[in-house]
Design a protein around this motif. Structure first.
Motif, PDB file in Angstrom:
ATOM      1  N   SER A  49       0.839  -1.205   0.000  1.00 36.38           N
ATOM      2  CA  SER A  49       0.000   0.000   0.000  1.00 36.38           C
ATOM      3  C   SER A  49       0.867   1.246   0.000  1.00 36.38           C
ATOM      4  CB  SER A  49      -0.930   0.002   1.227  1.00 36.38           C
ATOM      5  OG  SER A  49      -1.874   1.054   1.109  1.00 36.38           O
ATOM      6  N   GLN A  50       0.569   2.144  -0.914  1.00 38.20           N
ATOM      7  CA  GLN A  50       1.298   3.418  -1.000  1.00 38.20           C
ATOM      8  C   GLN A  50       0.299   4.570  -0.870  1.00 38.20           C
ATOM      9  OE1 GLN A  50       3.140   2.119  -4.804  1.00 38.20           O
ATOM     10  NE2 GLN A  50       4.866   3.377  -4.123  1.00 38.20           N
ATOM     11  N   ASN A  51       0.550   5.428   0.095  1.00 46.84           N
ATOM     12  CA  ASN A  51      -0.207   6.682   0.263  1.00 46.84           C
ATOM     13  C   ASN A  51      -1.721   6.498   0.144  1.00 46.84           C
ATOM     14  OD1 ASN A  51       2.503   7.501  -0.006  1.00 46.84           O
ATOM     15  ND2 ASN A  51       1.879   9.509  -0.763  1.00 46.84           N
ATOM     16  N   ALA A  52      -2.260   5.533   0.852  1.00 42.98           N
ATOM     17  CA  ALA A  52      -3.718   5.382   0.932  1.00 42.98           C
ATOM     18  C   ALA A  52      -4.195   5.550   2.367  1.00 42.98           C
ATOM     19  CB  ALA A  52      -4.149   4.027   0.383  1.00 42.98           C
ATOM     20  N   ALA A  53      -3.349   5.177   3.337  1.00 41.81           N
ATOM     21  CA  ALA A  53      -3.792   5.140   4.738  1.00 41.81           C
ATOM     22  C   ALA A  53      -4.113   6.524   5.291  1.00 41.81           C
ATOM     23  CB  ALA A  53      -2.718   4.479   5.601  1.00 41.81           C
ATOM     24  N   MET A  54      -3.613   7.586   4.667  1.00 40.00           N
ATOM     25  CA  MET A  54      -3.856   8.920   5.258  1.00 40.00           C
ATOM     26  C   MET A  54      -5.326   9.341   5.125  1.00 40.00           C
ATOM     27  SD  MET A  54      -1.920   9.210   2.284  1.00 40.00           S
ATOM     28  CE  MET A  54      -2.359   9.699   0.634  1.00 40.00           C
ATOM     29  N   ASN A  55      -6.117   8.590   4.357  1.00 39.04           N
ATOM     30  CA  ASN A  55      -7.560   8.833   4.322  1.00 39.04           C
ATOM     31  C   ASN A  55      -8.318   7.923   5.286  1.00 39.04           C
ATOM     32  OD1 ASN A  55      -7.259   9.363   0.824  1.00 39.04           O
ATOM     33  ND2 ASN A  55      -8.044  10.901   2.246  1.00 39.04           N
ATOM     34  N   ILE A  56      -7.608   7.118   6.065  1.00 37.85           N
ATOM     35  CA  ILE A  56      -8.275   6.070   6.855  1.00 37.85           C
ATOM     36  C   ILE A  56      -8.026   6.296   8.350  1.00 37.85           C
ATOM     37  CG2 ILE A  56      -8.366   3.574   7.268  1.00 37.85           C
ATOM     38  CD1 ILE A  56      -7.635   3.234   4.283  1.00 37.85           C
ATOM     39  N   ALA A  57      -9.114   6.558   9.079  1.00 37.77           N
ATOM     40  CA  ALA A  57      -8.991   6.836  10.517  1.00 37.77           C
ATOM     41  C   ALA A  57      -8.705   5.556  11.297  1.00 37.77           C
ATOM     42  CB  ALA A  57     -10.265   7.489  11.023  1.00 37.77           C
ATOM     43  N   ASP A  58      -9.412   4.486  10.967  1.00 40.42           N
ATOM     44  CA  ASP A  58      -9.332   3.277  11.777  1.00 40.42           C
ATOM     45  C   ASP A  58      -8.172   2.386  11.302  1.00 40.42           C
ATOM     46  OD1 ASP A  58      -9.697   1.124  13.391  1.00 40.42           O
ATOM     47  OD2 ASP A  58     -11.834   0.864  12.949  1.00 40.42           O
ATOM     48  N   ARG A  59      -6.967   2.844  11.636  1.00 39.43           N
ATOM     49  CA  ARG A  59      -5.776   2.091  11.195  1.00 39.43           C
ATOM     50  C   ARG A  59      -5.696   0.714  11.855  1.00 39.43           C
ATOM     51  NH1 ARG A  59      -1.726   5.399   9.270  1.00 39.43           N
ATOM     52  NH2 ARG A  59      -2.765   7.242   8.458  1.00 39.43           N
ATOM     53  N   ASP A  60      -6.161   0.623  13.112  1.00 36.04           N
ATOM     54  CA  ASP A  60      -6.073  -0.685  13.777  1.00 36.04           C
ATOM     55  C   ASP A  60      -6.799  -1.722  12.931  1.00 36.04           C
ATOM     56  OD1 ASP A  60      -4.689   0.339  16.011  1.00 36.04           O
ATOM     57  OD2 ASP A  60      -6.567   1.081  16.844  1.00 36.04           O
ATOM     58  N   ARG A  61      -7.977  -1.327  12.453  1.00 33.45           N
ATOM     59  CA  ARG A  61      -8.765  -2.278  11.655  1.00 33.45           C
ATOM     60  C   ARG A  61      -8.119  -2.504  10.283  1.00 33.45           C
ATOM     61  NH1 ARG A  61     -15.235  -1.855  10.665  1.00 33.45           N
ATOM     62  NH2 ARG A  61     -15.305  -3.340   8.949  1.00 33.45           N
ATOM     63  N   MET A  62      -7.592  -1.450   9.685  1.00 33.54           N
ATOM     64  CA  MET A  62      -6.944  -1.604   8.378  1.00 33.54           C
ATOM     65  C   MET A  62      -5.776  -2.593   8.472  1.00 33.54           C
ATOM     66  SD  MET A  62      -4.971   1.307   6.140  1.00 33.54           S
ATOM     67  CE  MET A  62      -4.270   0.929   4.546  1.00 33.54           C
ATOM     68  N   TYR A  63      -4.940  -2.430   9.509  1.00 39.84           N
ATOM     69  CA  TYR A  63      -3.767  -3.308   9.614  1.00 39.84           C
ATOM     70  C   TYR A  63      -4.176  -4.727   9.998  1.00 39.84           C
ATOM     71  CZ  TYR A  63      -1.287   1.142   9.313  1.00 39.84           C
ATOM     72  OH  TYR A  63      -0.826   2.367   8.890  1.00 39.84           O
TER      73      TYR A  63
END
Ligand SMILES: C[S@@+](CC[C@H](N)C(=O)[O-])C[C@H]1O[C@@H](n2cnc3c(N)ncnc32)[C@H](O)[C@@H]1O
Length: 274
Positions: free
Chosen positions: A137-151
């Motif tokens: 993943s490149q430069n997508a997470a900065m739009n995502i608040a719930d990082r715990d769930r994303m990871y």
């Protein structure tokens, strides 16, 4: 217009036609494109193609891997990985228009047998447990608040022993970013965490860090060059085509945010322990 404000931010409605017209304008045969032809516009992250090459080299690929690109955008990185390394890639992205364009450009580069896209959310990945050797993943997470769930989702879809390659924007010590930036026109859809917070969240999801690199100096020189280039007319093909009328302000703010240490960039390679 889409209801989700992140998808709305990235949607223009006619981007596919705009990109094809720009390619025709510089003499490209739009039915026989290469990833290199598209790189000025479809590598939609800080540092563009050279940054993708750096992350791929850090990861190391044999060619037999099945790769998931989370937040795959117009598909530049996924097509590059398939083309350069021979891997099979699934891309998933929230923005329906980007998914349609990614599919269209992949057909035109002759890579449709190796790269496939679907619309979906990083918080609820549409793939079974243990499906991939690599998540990217490149430069997508900065739009995502719930990082715990994303990871946790990335961990779930990886096979034991699988690797995660990340290029991310982190919050720096210099205060909140100036807006607009490429990923947000206003703070409501921008969610930055410091590198240390991000690392803690990744480890809490079960990942083991193999490599962690601060790439802010490289990102700053690329961003400063792009900000300087806004003084002249834009090239026919570039990410300004994606960004809309405030692209100059976005390029300036990207450089300024890095200079003032409001943002930092890092690359990381992690493992889901076997
Ligand atoms: C700056 S673009 C980067 C695209 C691509 N990774 C690249 O480097 O060329 C950010 C992408 O993340 C996607 N995105 C944002 N939030 C998402 C989410 N929750 N799930 C999936 N994709 C998301 C956006 O639609 C957009 O395509």
């Amino acid at each position: 217009m889409p209801g989700n404000p992140v998808e709305q931010h990235y949607t223009s409605g006619d981007l596919g036609e705009v990109i094809l017209a720009a390619l025709r304008g510089i003499g490209k045969d739009i039915d026989h494109l290469t990833p290199d032809d598209l790189a000025p516009v479809d590598e939609f992250h800080g540092g563009q193609r050279p940054a993708t090459v750096r992350l791929a080299e850090l990861l190391g690929l044999s060619g037999s891997e099945r790769v998931l690109d989370v937040g795959s955008g117009l598909g530049g990185p996924s097509r590059f990985l398939a083309w350069r390394y021979g891997v099979r890639v699934n891309g998933v992205d929230l923005t329906a228009e980007f998914v349609r364009i990614a599919e269209m450009l992949t057909r035109r580069t002759g890579l449709a047998d190796r790269v496939d896209y679907r619309q979906g959310n990083a918080l609820d990945l549409p793939f079974g447990d243990g499906s991939f050797d690599v998540a990217w993943s490149q430069n997508a997470a900065m739009n995502i608040a719930d990082r715990d769930r994303m990871y946790r989702e990335m961990w779930r879809v990886l096979k034991p022993g699988g690797k995660l390659a990340l290029q991310e924007v982190a919050a720096g010590p210099g205060g909140p970013p100036h807006f607009p930036v490429q990923w947000a026109r206003q703070p409501a859809i921008s969610f930055l965490y410091s590198a240390a917070e991000t690392r803690a969240k990744l480890e809490a999801a079960g990942f083991r860090v193999l490599v962690w690199q601060n790439t802010t100096p490289e990102a700053l020189s690329a961003a400063a060059r792009r900000a300087r280039d806004t003084e002249t007319a834009p090239p026919p093909l570039g990410t300004h085509l994606i960004l809309g009328p405030d692209w100059r302000a976005m390029f300036h703010n990207s450089a300024r945010n890095l200079e003032e240490r409001r943002t930092e960039l890092f690359n990381a390679v992690l493992e889901r322990p076997g």
